[in-house]
Design an enzyme around this catalytic site. Structure first.
Site, PDB file in Angstrom:
ATOM      1  N   GLY A 159      -8.045  -7.780   9.483  1.00 40.51           N
ATOM      2  CA  GLY A 159      -7.145  -7.311   9.458  1.00 40.51           C
ATOM      3  C   GLY A 159      -6.559  -7.626  11.115  1.00 40.51           C
ATOM      4  O   GLY A 159      -6.257  -8.993  11.818  1.00 40.51           O
ATOM      5  N   ARG A 160      -7.713  -7.109  12.148  1.00 43.37           N
ATOM      6  CA  ARG A 160      -6.908  -7.594  13.265  1.00 43.37           C
ATOM      7  C   ARG A 160      -6.763  -8.649  14.370  1.00 43.37           C
ATOM      8  O   ARG A 160      -6.171  -9.923  14.717  1.00 43.37           O
ATOM      9  CB  ARG A 160      -7.818  -6.299  14.255  1.00 43.37           C
ATOM     10  CG  ARG A 160      -7.483  -5.234  14.428  1.00 43.37           C
ATOM     11  CD  ARG A 160      -8.968  -4.266  15.308  1.00 43.37           C
ATOM     12  NE  ARG A 160      -9.700  -4.657  14.795  1.00 43.37           N
ATOM     13  CZ  ARG A 160     -10.979  -3.887  14.314  1.00 43.37           C
ATOM     14  NH1 ARG A 160     -11.437  -4.627  15.984  1.00 43.37           N
ATOM     15  NH2 ARG A 160     -12.149  -4.455  13.714  1.00 43.37           N
ATOM     16  N   GLN A 199       1.081  -1.151  -0.291  1.00 42.37           N
ATOM     17  CA  GLN A 199       0.641  -0.308  -0.209  1.00 42.37           C
ATOM     18  C   GLN A 199       0.758   1.176   0.284  1.00 42.37           C
ATOM     19  O   GLN A 199       1.986   1.264   1.006  1.00 42.37           O
ATOM     20  CB  GLN A 199      -0.527   0.150   1.520  1.00 42.37           C
ATOM     21  CG  GLN A 199      -2.076   0.833   1.165  1.00 42.37           C
ATOM     22  CD  GLN A 199      -2.839   0.871   2.306  1.00 42.37           C
ATOM     23  OE1 GLN A 199      -2.568   1.306   3.503  1.00 42.37           O
ATOM     24  NE2 GLN A 199      -4.435   1.277   2.115  1.00 42.37           N
ATOM     25  N   TYR A 211      -6.241  10.959   4.171  1.00 40.37           N
ATOM     26  CA  TYR A 211      -4.654  11.592   3.314  1.00 40.37           C
ATOM     27  C   TYR A 211      -4.593  11.896   2.136  1.00 40.37           C
ATOM     28  O   TYR A 211      -5.800  12.763   1.928  1.00 40.37           O
ATOM     29  CB  TYR A 211      -3.740  10.114   3.657  1.00 40.37           C
ATOM     30  CG  TYR A 211      -3.866   9.232   4.897  1.00 40.37           C
ATOM     31  CD1 TYR A 211      -2.984   9.951   6.160  1.00 40.37           C
ATOM     32  CD2 TYR A 211      -4.166   7.786   5.299  1.00 40.37           C
ATOM     33  CE1 TYR A 211      -2.521   9.541   7.401  1.00 40.37           C
ATOM     34  CE2 TYR A 211      -3.512   7.406   6.920  1.00 40.37           C
ATOM     35  CZ  TYR A 211      -2.609   7.974   7.851  1.00 40.37           C
ATOM     36  OH  TYR A 211      -3.092   7.265   8.380  1.00 40.37           O
ATOM     37  N   ARG A 267      -7.877   2.255  -2.167  1.00 39.42           N
ATOM     38  CA  ARG A 267      -8.955   2.213  -0.830  1.00 39.42           C
ATOM     39  C   ARG A 267      -9.880   3.685  -0.386  1.00 39.42           C
ATOM     40  O   ARG A 267      -9.022   4.740  -1.128  1.00 39.42           O
ATOM     41  CB  ARG A 267      -7.781   2.674   0.313  1.00 39.42           C
ATOM     42  CG  ARG A 267      -9.193   1.158   1.306  1.00 39.42           C
ATOM     43  CD  ARG A 267      -7.899   0.944   2.215  1.00 39.42           C
ATOM     44  NE  ARG A 267      -8.966   0.220   3.678  1.00 39.42           N
ATOM     45  CZ  ARG A 267      -8.768  -0.422   4.960  1.00 39.42           C
ATOM     46  NH1 ARG A 267      -7.646   0.244   4.994  1.00 39.42           N
ATOM     47  NH2 ARG A 267      -9.646  -0.875   5.105  1.00 39.42           N
TER      48      ARG A 267
END
Length: 398
Positions: free
Chosen positions: A321-322, A104, A177, A229
């Site tokens: 993810g987690r 990424q 971002y 994304r």
């Protein structure tokens, strides 16, 4: 149902011939573990190697494409040719058992500070400070020439990803971002070709996509994936609303993007700005995309039933993810029917065994304590179906 027959365990082939062993994706997660100059550490390589061989695709934590785009300490760099050797070690670690490796890439824009940038003022679409974190520095507005240079920086980063042996890149256009900053009226109040109208605010991300695609065409000698994304909404006024991101996603169907990856804390999420609208955001994006681009569904997918629900809803891929931090062998255990041994909680004392880098351990125990399901904590927590999660750009960086 036989575990091997689950929909999310079936292979998937993209339109360009790129094939995944299954439809499980490891979501990009910050490790906070690179050296001060963005070069890789052995801890990072071990972390990815431990999770390889299960998911069809692993997306790395974000890497900055130029020195002025670094967002925080411990972040991976893809900003110079000197990073290629180290990045290749991460790519090989991910690929060793058939998993595809995606890096990424991003520019932090105003979501950084002069301390991280070693005395340099952050830059963005406009000279407007972010509302979060409180006390964010006011960035300097980028000149048209600097914008064009950053577009080229994304292209050069993509070439490095190809040379390092990755199977693709994902553009981080989410979590407020720089790519999102140009799209959002909250951060982009320019009056030139790069701001103002909806079309002008899309111009920068679309130009980055075009530049990256041209580099892939020129230099990749095998199918190479380009992902994007996106955050569905912003909660600040003014800011991105769901209709904006849906229109942007529709525009992405006419680009070279190979998949679209949502960023949200729950796959059951409904609109944060329109509480009366109970239709899941995932459903809205699937309708707009209309099978023209694959969609990665994400957000608190932990159990096999969650992944199956996301795929059955129409998403092409399901990102964990987690849960893959807690249980690196999640896919293998589901395939084997060894469901009883899957960790849904994690003991702080097991994190070394799970090859979680020390800096990342500190990060998880601090910024993500409430969502990691530590065995030492109460298991009552927010499901983020109706609120933003820390991992959507609101966590505290170290």
């Amino acid at each position: 149902m036989e575990n091997s027959n689950r929909n999310f365990l079936q292979p998937y082939t993209f339109a360009n011939g790129f094939t995944l062993n299954n439809r499980v994706v490891m979501a990009p997660m910050t490790t906070m573990s690179s050296f001060f100059d963005g070069s890789i550490t052995n801890d990072e390589v071990d972390y990815y190697a431990e999770r390889a061989g299960g998911p069809g695709m692993i997306i790395t934590g974000v890497a900055y494409v130029t020195e002025g785009g670094k967002g925080f300490e411990g972040e991976l760099s893809i900003a110079s040719d000197s990073t290629i050797k180290g990045l290749s070690k991460i790519a090989r670690a991910i690929q060793k058992d058939g998993t595809k490796a995606i890096v990424q890439i991003f520019h932090a824009g105003r979501k950084t500070n002069s301390k991280t940038l070693r005395g340099v003022q952050p830059t963005s679409a406009s000279a407007i400070a972010a509302a979060h974190p409180i006390g964010s520095e006011t960035p300097r507005e980028l000149t048209p020439e600097e914008i064009e240079s950053i577009i080229k920086d994304f292209g050069r980063a993509t070439l490095r990803a190809i040379q390092a042996g990755f199977d693709g890149v994902e553009l981080h256009g989410a979590n407020t971002y720089l790519l999102q900053q140009f799209f959002s009226v909250n951060s982009n109040q320019r009056s030139d070709q790069w701001g103002g109208s909806f079309e002008n605010r899309m111009r920068f991300p679309l130009a980055v996509i075009q530049e990256v695609a041209s580099v892939i065409d020129a230099h990749a000698d095998k199918p190479f994936i380009l992902g994007y994304r996106i955050s569905p909404e912003e909660i600040h006024m003014p800011g991105i609303r769901l209709e904006d991101s849906l229109a942007f996603a529709k525009a992405l169907t006419d680009t070279r993007v190979d998949y679209i990856h949502l960023s949200m804390g729950s796959y059951k999420r409904t609109s944060l700005n329109q509480p009366d609208d109970k239709e899941p955001i995932l459903t809205k994006f699937l309708r707009v995309l209309d099978h023209k681009k694959p969609l990665i569904g994400i957000g608190s997918i932990e159990r096999p039933e969650d992944a199956e629900e996301v795929i059955n809803a129409g998403a092409t891929l399901a990102a964990l993810g987690r849960e893959l931090i807690r249980e690196p062998k999640w896919v293998q255990k589901v395939k084997a029917g060894d469901l009883g041994s899957i960790r849904y909680q994690v003991s702080p004392s097991d994190m070394d065994e799970l090859r979680i880098p020390l800096a990342m351990q500190t990060y998880l125990e601090g910024s993500f304590r409430e969502v990691m399901h530590f065995t030492t904590e109460s298991q009552e927590g927010t499901d983020y179906q109706n609120s933003l999660a820390p991992m959507e750009g609101f966590e505290k960086k170290m």
